[in-house]
Design a protein around this motif. Structure first.
Motif, PDB file in Angstrom:
ATOM      1  N   VAL A   1       0.870  -1.180   0.000  1.00  0.00           N
ATOM      2  CA  VAL A   1       0.000   0.000   0.000  1.00  0.00           C
ATOM      3  C   VAL A   1       0.906   1.230   0.000  1.00  0.00           C
ATOM      4  N   ARG A   2       0.637   2.168  -0.905  1.00  0.00           N
ATOM      5  CA  ARG A   2       1.482   3.356  -1.041  1.00  0.00           C
ATOM      6  C   ARG A   2       0.823   4.530  -0.331  1.00  0.00           C
ATOM      7  N   LEU A   3       1.652   5.297   0.384  1.00  0.00           N
ATOM      8  CA  LEU A   3       1.142   6.402   1.192  1.00  0.00           C
ATOM      9  C   LEU A   3       2.015   7.647   1.063  1.00  0.00           C
ATOM     10  N   TYR A   4       1.399   8.766   1.373  1.00  0.00           N
ATOM     11  CA  TYR A   4       2.110  10.005   1.651  1.00  0.00           C
ATOM     12  C   TYR A   4       1.951  10.181   3.157  1.00  0.00           C
ATOM     13  N   PHE A   5       3.061  10.177   3.865  1.00  0.00           N
ATOM     14  CA  PHE A   5       2.990  10.160   5.328  1.00  0.00           C
ATOM     15  C   PHE A   5       4.113  11.005   5.913  1.00  0.00           C
ATOM     16  N   THR A   6       3.787  11.754   6.940  1.00  0.00           N
ATOM     17  CA  THR A   6       4.792  12.516   7.686  1.00  0.00           C
ATOM     18  C   THR A   6       4.879  11.915   9.076  1.00  0.00           C
ATOM     19  N   TRP A   7       6.063  11.422   9.424  1.00  0.00           N
ATOM     20  CA  TRP A   7       6.280  10.746  10.708  1.00  0.00           C
ATOM     21  C   TRP A   7       7.021  11.683  11.640  1.00  0.00           C
ATOM     22  N   ASP A   8       6.391  11.991  12.749  1.00  0.00           N
ATOM     23  CA  ASP A   8       7.010  12.814  13.784  1.00  0.00           C
ATOM     24  C   ASP A   8       7.704  11.868  14.757  1.00  0.00           C
ATOM     25  N   LYS A   9       9.029  11.893  14.773  1.00  0.00           N
ATOM     26  CA  LYS A   9       9.788  10.968  15.615  1.00  0.00           C
ATOM     27  C   LYS A   9       9.569  11.202  17.102  1.00  0.00           C
ATOM     28  N   ALA A  10       9.131  12.391  17.465  1.00  0.00           N
ATOM     29  CA  ALA A  10       8.889  12.683  18.879  1.00  0.00           C
ATOM     30  C   ALA A  10       7.583  12.067  19.369  1.00  0.00           C
TER      31      ALA A  10
END
Length: 127
Positions: free
Chosen positions: A90-99
């Motif tokens: 599954v392909r996504l546009y995702f922003t991962w906040d490491k905090a």
């Protein structure tokens, strides 16, 4: 001639040590310096940079779910188990906040219709 060269080299050696701030025999008579070996906890603290770049969000553009979750799992030191091969792709546009906490990241993924992630001990179960 040999005695002159030997004498000049001895004078040069003594002058070098005097300029360095000690006497000629200091290096032989000084007690050995104590060497402090940090504990494993202190080494981890030293090896983990406290730089702000560590906590910058990671942006994934049209990336596969497996790529995103593998990065997140490695960061949180958990294992990823896929129950469906199709879910990996599954392909996504995702922003991962490491905090963000791992539970918060999982709940964000669970808002998508085609993704369900559960955490069991040190595993992420992806259905």
């Amino acid at each position: 001639m040999f005695a002159g060269v030997l004498m000049l080299s001895g004078i040069a050696y003594a002058a070098y040590h005097l300029v360095q701030g000690g006497s000629v025999g200091d290096d032989l008579q000084s007690p050995p310096q104590a060497v402090r070996v940090p504990s494993s906890h202190e080494q981890a603290a030293v090896e983990t940079p406290q730089d702000s770049t560590l906590w910058k969000p990671v942006v994934y553009e049209n990336a596969e779910l497996a790529t995103i979750l593998d990065d997140i799992a490695a960061f949180h030191r958990v294992e990823t188990v896929y129950r469906s091969e199709a879910t990996k792709h599954v392909r996504l546009y995702f922003t991962w906040d490491k905090a963000a906490k791992l539970n918060d990241v999982i709940s964000t993924f669970n808002k998508f219709d085609r993704i369900h992630i559960a955490q069991e001990n040190q595993k992420l179960i992806v259905e």
